[in-house]
Design a protein around this motif. Structure first.
Motif, PDB file in Angstrom:
ATOM      1  N   TYR A 125       0.830  -1.200   0.000  1.00  0.00           N
ATOM      2  CA  TYR A 125       0.000   0.000   0.000  1.00  0.00           C
ATOM      3  C   TYR A 125       0.869   1.255   0.000  1.00  0.00           C
ATOM      4  O   TYR A 125       0.603   2.202  -0.750  1.00  0.00           O
ATOM      5  N   GLN A 126       1.921   1.262   0.832  1.00  0.00           N
ATOM      6  CA  GLN A 126       2.819   2.413   0.894  1.00  0.00           C
ATOM      7  C   GLN A 126       3.530   2.626  -0.437  1.00  0.00           C
ATOM      8  O   GLN A 126       3.720   3.763  -0.882  1.00  0.00           O
ATOM      9  N   GLN A 127       3.947   1.536  -1.088  1.00  0.00           N
ATOM     10  CA  GLN A 127       4.598   1.658  -2.396  1.00  0.00           C
ATOM     11  C   GLN A 127       3.633   2.204  -3.437  1.00  0.00           C
ATOM     12  O   GLN A 127       4.013   3.028  -4.265  1.00  0.00           O
ATOM     13  N   ALA A 128       2.389   1.764  -3.394  1.00  0.00           N
ATOM     14  CA  ALA A 128       1.382   2.264  -4.342  1.00  0.00           C
ATOM     15  C   ALA A 128       1.140   3.751  -4.130  1.00  0.00           C
ATOM     16  O   ALA A 128       1.020   4.512  -5.090  1.00  0.00           O
ATOM     17  N   LEU A 129       1.086   4.188  -2.860  1.00  0.00           N
ATOM     18  CA  LEU A 129       0.919   5.615  -2.565  1.00  0.00           C
ATOM     19  C   LEU A 129       2.089   6.433  -3.077  1.00  0.00           C
ATOM     20  O   LEU A 129       1.906   7.513  -3.637  1.00  0.00           O
ATOM     21  N   ALA A 130       3.299   5.913  -2.887  1.00  0.00           N
ATOM     22  CA  ALA A 130       4.490   6.629  -3.347  1.00  0.00           C
ATOM     23  C   ALA A 130       4.478   6.785  -4.865  1.00  0.00           C
ATOM     24  O   ALA A 130       4.817   7.844  -5.392  1.00  0.00           O
ATOM     25  N   LYS A 131       4.062   5.742  -5.590  1.00  0.00           N
ATOM     26  CA  LYS A 131       3.980   5.822  -7.052  1.00  0.00           C
ATOM     27  C   LYS A 131       2.935   6.845  -7.472  1.00  0.00           C
ATOM     28  O   LYS A 131       3.149   7.612  -8.398  1.00  0.00           O
ATOM     29  N   LYS A 132       1.795   6.848  -6.770  1.00  0.00           N
ATOM     30  CA  LYS A 132       0.730   7.793  -7.089  1.00  0.00           C
ATOM     31  C   LYS A 132       1.213   9.221  -6.862  1.00  0.00           C
ATOM     32  O   LYS A 132       1.039  10.086  -7.714  1.00  0.00           O
ATOM     33  N   ASP A 133       1.842   9.483  -5.712  1.00  0.00           N
ATOM     34  CA  ASP A 133       2.345  10.821  -5.407  1.00  0.00           C
ATOM     35  C   ASP A 133       3.386  11.265  -6.417  1.00  0.00           C
ATOM     36  O   ASP A 133       3.440  12.426  -6.794  1.00  0.00           O
ATOM     37  N   ASP A 134       4.215  10.320  -6.883  1.00  0.00           N
ATOM     38  CA  ASP A 134       5.247  10.635  -7.855  1.00  0.00           C
ATOM     39  C   ASP A 134       4.630  11.089  -9.170  1.00  0.00           C
ATOM     40  O   ASP A 134       5.090  12.058  -9.780  1.00  0.00           O
ATOM     41  N   LYS A 135       3.582  10.414  -9.617  1.00  0.00           N
ATOM     42  CA  LYS A 135       2.921  10.795 -10.872  1.00  0.00           C
ATOM     43  C   LYS A 135       2.235  12.143 -10.739  1.00  0.00           C
ATOM     44  O   LYS A 135       2.291  12.964 -11.644  1.00  0.00           O
ATOM     45  N   ILE A 136       1.564  12.378  -9.607  1.00  0.00           N
ATOM     46  CA  ILE A 136       0.882  13.654  -9.392  1.00  0.00           C
ATOM     47  C   ILE A 136       1.898  14.784  -9.326  1.00  0.00           C
ATOM     48  O   ILE A 136       1.655  15.876  -9.840  1.00  0.00           O
ATOM     49  N   SER A 137       3.064  14.553  -8.730  1.00  0.00           N
ATOM     50  CA  SER A 137       4.065  15.613  -8.599  1.00  0.00           C
ATOM     51  C   SER A 137       4.647  16.023  -9.951  1.00  0.00           C
ATOM     52  O   SER A 137       5.249  17.084 -10.060  1.00  0.00           O
ATOM     53  N   LYS A 138       4.461  15.208 -10.997  1.00  0.00           N
ATOM     54  CA  LYS A 138       4.949  15.557 -12.334  1.00  0.00           C
ATOM     55  C   LYS A 138       4.068  16.609 -13.003  1.00  0.00           C
ATOM     56  O   LYS A 138       4.462  17.203 -13.987  1.00  0.00           O
ATOM     57  N   LEU A 139       2.874  16.831 -12.468  1.00  0.00           N
ATOM     58  CA  LEU A 139       1.961  17.809 -13.048  1.00  0.00           C
ATOM     59  C   LEU A 139       2.373  19.226 -12.662  1.00  0.00           C
ATOM     60  O   LEU A 139       2.815  19.470 -11.542  1.00  0.00           O
ATOM     61  N   THR A 140       2.201  20.145 -13.597  1.00  0.00           N
ATOM     62  CA  THR A 140       2.462  21.562 -13.312  1.00  0.00           C
ATOM     63  C   THR A 140       1.327  22.098 -12.447  1.00  0.00           C
ATOM     64  O   THR A 140       0.251  21.481 -12.373  1.00  0.00           O
ATOM     65  N   PRO A 141       1.525  23.261 -11.799  1.00  0.00           N
ATOM     66  CA  PRO A 141       0.424  23.840 -11.016  1.00  0.00           C
ATOM     67  C   PRO A 141      -0.839  24.068 -11.858  1.00  0.00           C
ATOM     68  O   PRO A 141      -1.952  23.822 -11.386  1.00  0.00           O
ATOM     69  N   ARG A 142      -0.664  24.498 -13.110  1.00  0.00           N
ATOM     70  CA  ARG A 142      -1.826  24.727 -13.987  1.00  0.00           C
ATOM     71  C   ARG A 142      -2.537  23.404 -14.279  1.00  0.00           C
ATOM     72  O   ARG A 142      -3.767  23.330 -14.259  1.00  0.00           O
ATOM     73  N   GLU A 143      -1.770  22.335 -14.539  1.00  0.00           N
ATOM     74  CA  GLU A 143      -2.367  21.030 -14.808  1.00  0.00           C
ATOM     75  C   GLU A 143      -3.108  20.508 -13.577  1.00  0.00           C
ATOM     76  O   GLU A 143      -4.188  19.924 -13.701  1.00  0.00           O
ATOM     77  N   CYS A 144      -2.555  20.741 -12.388  1.00  0.00           N
ATOM     78  CA  CYS A 144      -3.245  20.343 -11.146  1.00  0.00           C
ATOM     79  C   CYS A 144      -4.559  21.100 -10.996  1.00  0.00           C
ATOM     80  O   CYS A 144      -5.577  20.525 -10.594  1.00  0.00           O
ATOM     81  N   GLU A 145      -4.533  22.393 -11.340  1.00  0.00           N
ATOM     82  CA  GLU A 145      -5.744  23.207 -11.265  1.00  0.00           C
ATOM     83  C   GLU A 145      -6.806  22.688 -12.235  1.00  0.00           C
ATOM     84  O   GLU A 145      -7.979  22.529 -11.868  1.00  0.00           O
ATOM     85  N   ILE A 146      -6.394  22.378 -13.457  1.00  0.00           N
ATOM     86  CA  ILE A 146      -7.330  21.850 -14.455  1.00  0.00           C
ATOM     87  C   ILE A 146      -7.863  20.491 -14.022  1.00  0.00           C
ATOM     88  O   ILE A 146      -9.060  20.204 -14.147  1.00  0.00           O
ATOM     89  N   LEU A 147      -6.988  19.660 -13.474  1.00  0.00           N
ATOM     90  CA  LEU A 147      -7.421  18.337 -13.000  1.00  0.00           C
ATOM     91  C   LEU A 147      -8.432  18.473 -11.864  1.00  0.00           C
ATOM     92  O   LEU A 147      -9.383  17.688 -11.779  1.00  0.00           O
ATOM     93  N   GLN A 148      -8.258  19.482 -11.033  1.00  0.00           N
ATOM     94  CA  GLN A 148      -9.219  19.714  -9.953  1.00  0.00           C
ATOM     95  C   GLN A 148     -10.590  20.088 -10.519  1.00  0.00           C
ATOM     96  O   GLN A 148     -11.622  19.614 -10.050  1.00  0.00           O
ATOM     97  N   TRP A 149     -10.603  20.909 -11.574  1.00  0.00           N
ATOM     98  CA  TRP A 149     -11.866  21.264 -12.228  1.00  0.00           C
ATOM     99  C   TRP A 149     -12.499  20.039 -12.895  1.00  0.00           C
ATOM    100  O   TRP A 149     -13.716  19.870 -12.868  1.00  0.00           O
ATOM    101  N   ILE A 150     -11.663  19.197 -13.492  1.00  0.00           N
ATOM    102  CA  ILE A 150     -12.172  17.957 -14.092  1.00  0.00           C
ATOM    103  C   ILE A 150     -12.825  17.103 -13.015  1.00  0.00           C
ATOM    104  O   ILE A 150     -13.897  16.529 -13.212  1.00  0.00           O
ATOM    105  N   LYS A 151     -12.175  17.041 -11.860  1.00  0.00           N
ATOM    106  CA  LYS A 151     -12.703  16.257 -10.740  1.00  0.00           C
ATOM    107  C   LYS A 151     -14.067  16.777 -10.297  1.00  0.00           C
ATOM    108  O   LYS A 151     -14.930  16.008  -9.876  1.00  0.00           O
ATOM    109  N   GLU A 152     -14.271  18.081 -10.424  1.00  0.00           N
ATOM    110  CA  GLU A 152     -15.550  18.683 -10.042  1.00  0.00           C
ATOM    111  C   GLU A 152     -16.601  18.546 -11.135  1.00  0.00           C
ATOM    112  O   GLU A 152     -17.703  19.084 -11.015  1.00  0.00           O
TER     113      GLU A 152
END
Length: 194
Positions: A125-152
């Motif tokens: 579980y910890q390894q899966a979380l680390a992989k997930k966090d690593d992929k999310i950290s590759k996103l730019t702030p703008r991409e994170c913002e857009i992804l948040q809107w997609i989530k909504e």
């Protein structure tokens, strides 16, 4: 339809047959993994005596015999929530230097194997979380913002209006998000982001 099967060894002792580890990716786990079928029939830890011919003469049994082992013991735990199976395979098991018979093995490992399973499940579980966090950290702030809107639940057009950016720019950002998260669609991106 047969379920997907893969073995990831967390710990392998130096005297465990290396050639056996390489056979764990065979398509049929009942044949590839020592005593898995016997465990499935009993649902409890099992021990097999390699000196006789009572077990099916499979590849793994021959390998163990060639290495000079007399007994193979197996304890398995399944986690129905995430589909993980912890498989504990031991050769000539000892406790405090004393060889175990099948009854003693069941008694001890019916207690120990679930504990080990929980520890290994937490590691996974910890390894899966680390992989997930690593992929999310590759996103730019703008991409994170857009992804948040997609989530909504916003569409590309709605996001372009909210952020004051052209529709084609939003579309490009969404494509980059999907590529960086290694997903095929917005729904998969949301599940990785959540």
């Amino acid at each position: 339809m047969q379920s997907e099967f893969a073995m990831i060894p967390y710990y392998v002792s130096s005297n465990f047959p290396k050639s056996l580890i390489r056979t764990f990716d065979i398509n049929d786990p009942n044949l590839a993994v020592p005593m898995l079928d016997e465990w499935r029939c009993s649902g409890a830890p099992v021990m097999g005596d390699l000196s006789g011919d009572s077990l099916h003469d499979l590849l793994w049994q021959t390998m163990f015999r060639q290495k000079g082992f007399n007994k193979v013991a197996v304890a398995v735990n399944m986690d129905r929530r995430n589909g993980y199976t912890t498989y504990l395979c031991m050769t000539d098991p000892l406790i405090r230097g004393v060889a175990l018979d099948a009854h003693q093995f069941k008694k001890h490992f019916a207690i120990i194997s679930p504990i080990l399973h929980n520890v290994l499940s937490q590691l996974e579980y910890q390894q899966a979380l680390a992989k997930k966090d690593d992929k999310i950290s590759k996103l730019t702030p703008r991409e994170c913002e857009i992804l948040q809107w997609i989530k909504e639940g916003k569409t590309n057009f709605e996001i372009s209006c909210i952020l004051g950016i052209s529709f084609s720019t939003i579309k490009n950002h969404v494509q980059k998000i999907l590529i960086k998260l290694q997903v095929n669609n917005r729904t998969q991106a949301i599940s990785k982001y959540s």
